[in-house]
Design a protein around this motif. Structure first.
Motif, PDB file in Angstrom:
ATOM      1  N   ILE A  17     -17.410 -29.299   3.975  1.00  0.00           N
ATOM      2  CA  ILE A  17     -17.027 -29.622   5.345  1.00  0.00           C
ATOM      3  C   ILE A  17     -16.043 -30.779   5.304  1.00  0.00           C
ATOM      4  O   ILE A  17     -16.356 -31.863   4.794  1.00  0.00           O
ATOM      5  CB  ILE A  17     -18.244 -30.011   6.206  1.00  0.00           C
ATOM      6  N   THR A  19     -14.230 -33.236   7.646  1.00  0.00           N
ATOM      7  CA  THR A  19     -14.435 -33.649   9.034  1.00  0.00           C
ATOM      8  C   THR A  19     -13.738 -34.954   9.390  1.00  0.00           C
ATOM      9  O   THR A  19     -13.654 -35.889   8.590  1.00  0.00           O
ATOM     10  CB  THR A  19     -15.943 -33.790   9.338  1.00  0.00           C
ATOM     11  N   LEU A  39     -26.026 -36.084   7.261  1.00  0.00           N
ATOM     12  CA  LEU A  39     -25.263 -36.121   6.014  1.00  0.00           C
ATOM     13  C   LEU A  39     -26.180 -35.998   4.799  1.00  0.00           C
ATOM     14  O   LEU A  39     -25.843 -35.341   3.807  1.00  0.00           O
ATOM     15  CB  LEU A  39     -24.445 -37.415   5.933  1.00  0.00           C
ATOM     16  N   VAL A  49     -19.291 -33.057   1.785  1.00  0.00           N
ATOM     17  CA  VAL A  49     -18.637 -33.566   2.993  1.00  0.00           C
ATOM     18  C   VAL A  49     -17.491 -34.485   2.601  1.00  0.00           C
ATOM     19  O   VAL A  49     -17.671 -35.429   1.824  1.00  0.00           O
ATOM     20  CB  VAL A  49     -19.632 -34.322   3.902  1.00  0.00           C
ATOM     21  N   ILE A  69     -21.218 -39.192   1.161  1.00  0.00           N
ATOM     22  CA  ILE A  69     -20.101 -38.252   1.212  1.00  0.00           C
ATOM     23  C   ILE A  69     -19.466 -38.161  -0.171  1.00  0.00           C
ATOM     24  O   ILE A  69     -19.694 -39.018  -1.029  1.00  0.00           O
ATOM     25  CB  ILE A  69     -19.042 -38.686   2.252  1.00  0.00           C
TER      26      ILE A  69
END
Length: 256
Positions: A17, A19, A39, A49, A69
């Motif tokens: 993802i 973002t 998360l 992420v 992340i």
């Protein structure tokens, strides 16, 4: 309110993802416990992420250390931070950083001749690839005129919910994300990547030819009339709540 409708086949394929941050992962301008929980759940299920934000390098260098992340792209595509310990990568070609910053400064000062109230953003001092100023007080007509002026000076221009950005012509979130995916995540197909955003500077992430599975959190509705590319899906909830809604939908398919 109807449940967010995304094809199950699309959801099951997602492995990464990419973002936006402000207005997408935040709630009223702040991180929330729900964001951290979301998360962490994604990481637990091996969903990578990446944050793709207009925030400055200094700001992004900080958050990559604290959030679960895989990496973060700063300054609308200018610089990539692979992980909390790796050195950042400049994603655009800049021959001389000093002269680059000076050229950006001169363009901003020229804009102030037409818009005297323009104020440099508080974090602009810490930026490398772009120049930012406050969005407050600018009408849509003003923003269109600023865009035309920047283009006449061979710069590109965009804005988010918080700031305006003057930047190199090819510098945008899509170009930088494609670079990062090719170098660091080359095994992924476009259908294994989901892009998420909420504002005008996220529009490149909604280009279906580049990113076939894109999502806007509900607050993207404020900008739909201005977008050339709209997200394929839109969440029911805004900001972080919309991102969590989306994450839970992905995870529900992973658990089948």
């Amino acid at each position: 309110m109807q449940p967010l409708s995304i094809k199950n086949a699309d959801l099951r394929q997602i492995r990464l993802i990419a973002t936006d941050l402000d207005g997408t992962l935040t709630k009223k301008g702040k991180f929330s416990p729900k964001l951290l929980q979301t998360l962490e759940k994604l990481a637990k299920h091996d969903i990578t992420v990446l944050i793709v934000t207009g925030r400055s390098v200094a700001w992004v260098d900080g958050i990559r250390t604290y959030l679960p992340i895989e990496g973060a792209i700063a300054e609308n595509g200018g610089i990539y931070f692979p992980s909390s310990h790796d050195e950042p990568e400049i994603l655009i070609s800049i021959d001389n950083l000093v002269s680059h910053r000076q050229a950006l400064r001169e363009t901003f000062q020229e804009l102030q001749n037409f818009f005297p109230h323009l104020e440099e953003s508080f974090d602009n001092t810490f930026r490398i690839t772009d120049w930012t100023f406050e969005l407050q007080g600018l009408t849509l007509s003003d923003l269109q005129k600023i865009n035309q002026f920047c283009q006449s000076k061979n710069w590109s221009f965009t804005y988010s919910t918080i700031q305006c950005h003057i930047k190199p012509l090819q510098q945008n979130k899509a170009n930088s994300l494609l670079q990062v995916l090719k170098k660091h995540f080359s095994i992924l197909s476009p259908y294994e990547v989901m892009t998420v955003g909420d504002s005008l500077n996220d529009e490149p992430l909604f280009n279906p030819e580049l990113f076939p599975i894109s999502v806007g959190v509900a607050n993207i509705s404020h900008y739909l009339s201005q977008l050339k590319h709209s997200p394929r899906y839109i969440t029911n909830k805004p900001e972080c709540d919309g991102f969590s809604e989306l994450a839970n939908l992905i995870l529900s398919q992973k658990n089948l």
